[in-house]
Design a protein around this motif. Structure first.
Motif, mmCIF file in Angstrom:
data_model
loop_
_atom_site.group_PDB
_atom_site.id
_atom_site.type_symbol
_atom_site.label_atom_id
_atom_site.label_comp_id
_atom_site.label_asym_id
_atom_site.label_seq_id
_atom_site.Cartn_x
_atom_site.Cartn_y
_atom_site.Cartn_z
ATOM 1 N N HIS A 1 0.863 -1.181 0.000
ATOM 2 C CA HIS A 1 0.000 0.000 0.000
ATOM 3 C C HIS A 1 0.898 1.230 0.000
ATOM 4 O O HIS A 1 1.705 1.411 0.916
ATOM 5 N N LEU A 2 0.746 2.057 -1.019
ATOM 6 C CA LEU A 2 1.562 3.265 -1.148
ATOM 7 C C LEU A 2 0.651 4.472 -1.013
ATOM 8 O O LEU A 2 -0.241 4.689 -1.849
ATOM 9 N N ARG A 3 0.873 5.247 0.048
ATOM 10 C CA ARG A 3 0.007 6.391 0.321
ATOM 11 C C ARG A 3 0.001 7.354 -0.859
ATOM 12 O O ARG A 3 1.043 7.762 -1.363
ATOM 13 N N GLY A 4 -1.206 7.722 -1.307
ATOM 14 C CA GLY A 4 -1.338 8.667 -2.405
ATOM 15 C C GLY A 4 -1.131 8.063 -3.784
ATOM 16 O O GLY A 4 -1.312 8.753 -4.787
ATOM 17 N N ILE A 5 -0.787 6.791 -3.833
ATOM 18 C CA ILE A 5 -0.536 6.149 -5.122
ATOM 19 C C ILE A 5 -1.481 4.986 -5.346
ATOM 20 O O ILE A 5 -2.183 4.927 -6.362
ATOM 21 N N GLY A 6 -1.513 4.070 -4.404
ATOM 22 C CA GLY A 6 -2.415 2.941 -4.548
ATOM 23 C C GLY A 6 -1.823 1.655 -4.012
ATOM 24 O O GLY A 6 -0.975 1.672 -3.121
ATOM 25 N N THR A 7 -2.275 0.556 -4.570
ATOM 26 C CA THR A 7 -1.861 -0.752 -4.085
ATOM 27 C C THR A 7 -1.303 -1.591 -5.229
ATOM 28 O O THR A 7 -1.615 -1.343 -6.404
ATOM 29 N N ASN A 8 -0.509 -2.566 -4.878
ATOM 30 C CA ASN A 8 -0.102 -3.554 -5.878
ATOM 31 C C ASN A 8 0.067 -4.913 -5.206
ATOM 32 O O ASN A 8 0.277 -4.994 -3.986
ATOM 33 N N TYR A 9 -0.072 -5.951 -6.006
ATOM 34 C CA TYR A 9 -0.089 -7.329 -5.512
ATOM 35 C C TYR A 9 0.812 -8.204 -6.372
ATOM 36 O O TYR A 9 0.955 -7.958 -7.570
ATOM 37 N N ARG A 10 1.350 -9.260 -5.754
ATOM 38 C CA ARG A 10 2.044 -10.225 -6.575
ATOM 39 C C ARG A 10 0.983 -10.987 -7.372
ATOM 40 O O ARG A 10 -0.169 -11.138 -6.933
ATOM 41 N N GLU A 11 1.377 -11.473 -8.540
ATOM 42 C CA GLU A 11 0.420 -12.030 -9.480
ATOM 43 C C GLU A 11 -0.385 -13.168 -8.887
ATOM 44 O O GLU A 11 -1.591 -13.283 -9.133
ATOM 45 N N SER B 1 -5.430 -3.209 2.859
ATOM 46 C CA SER B 1 -6.047 -1.929 3.194
ATOM 47 C C SER B 1 -5.308 -1.313 4.372
ATOM 48 O O SER B 1 -4.673 -2.016 5.155
ATOM 49 N N ARG B 2 -5.429 0.000 4.472
ATOM 50 C CA ARG B 2 -4.747 0.737 5.532
ATOM 51 C C ARG B 2 -5.762 1.653 6.197
ATOM 52 O O ARG B 2 -6.553 2.313 5.517
ATOM 53 N N ASP B 3 -5.730 1.718 7.512
ATOM 54 C CA ASP B 3 -6.608 2.591 8.284
ATOM 55 C C ASP B 3 -5.725 3.458 9.174
ATOM 56 O O ASP B 3 -5.270 3.013 10.231
ATOM 57 N N ASP B 4 -5.489 4.690 8.762
ATOM 58 C CA ASP B 4 -4.600 5.578 9.515
ATOM 59 C C ASP B 4 -5.177 5.947 10.890
ATOM 60 O O ASP B 4 -4.422 6.204 11.828
ATOM 61 N N ALA B 5 -6.485 5.958 10.996
ATOM 62 C CA ALA B 5 -7.108 6.293 12.283
ATOM 63 C C ALA B 5 -6.768 5.241 13.343
ATOM 64 O O ALA B 5 -6.700 5.539 14.535
ATOM 65 N N LYS B 6 -6.558 4.006 12.888
ATOM 66 C CA LYS B 6 -6.234 2.917 13.804
ATOM 67 C C LYS B 6 -4.760 2.518 13.716
ATOM 68 O O LYS B 6 -4.345 1.548 14.350
#
Length: 115
Positions: A51-61, A70-75
């Protein structure tokens, strides 16, 4: 300094689901990159999802369509929803974080998938 603590691993059967959690503490303002890696016995550590803030997400194939990060900055949390698990997903899952690269690592949580 950043401390990362993972939880949520376990033993499941193929086809089942697990959700991993990583709770961060410390100086988090510049933590722009967070990710999940896994280490299987006899294999190199590999990036599973990022997860890259301001950019998005990527996964291995091999996990695309089955895993969701997912990321929850509040927690101060990073999560990995893993569906339709298979035996090849077995390993120690580690949470990593950093400004750009993985500078901090957790101890990991074990995921074992039986056939």
């Amino acid at each position: 300094q950043v401390l990362l603590v993972e939880s949520g691993g376990g033993l499941v059967q193929a086809g089942e689901s697990l959700t991993l959690s990583c709770i961060a503490s410390g100086s988090l303002d510049n933590i722009n990159a967070m990710g999940w890696y896994r280490q299987a016995p006899g294999k190199q550590r590999e990036l599973v999802a990022q997860h890259l803030r301001g950019i998005g997400t990527n996964y291995r194939e091999s996990v695309k369509g089955r895993f969701t990060i997912s990321r929850d900055d509040a927690k101060n949390g990073l999560y990995l929803q893993m569906d339709d698990l298979n035996v090849e997903d077995t390993g120690l899952y580690l949470c990593a974080a950093g400004e750009i690269t993985a500078d901090y690592w957790g101890q990991g949580t074990q995921v074992t998938v039986s056939s």
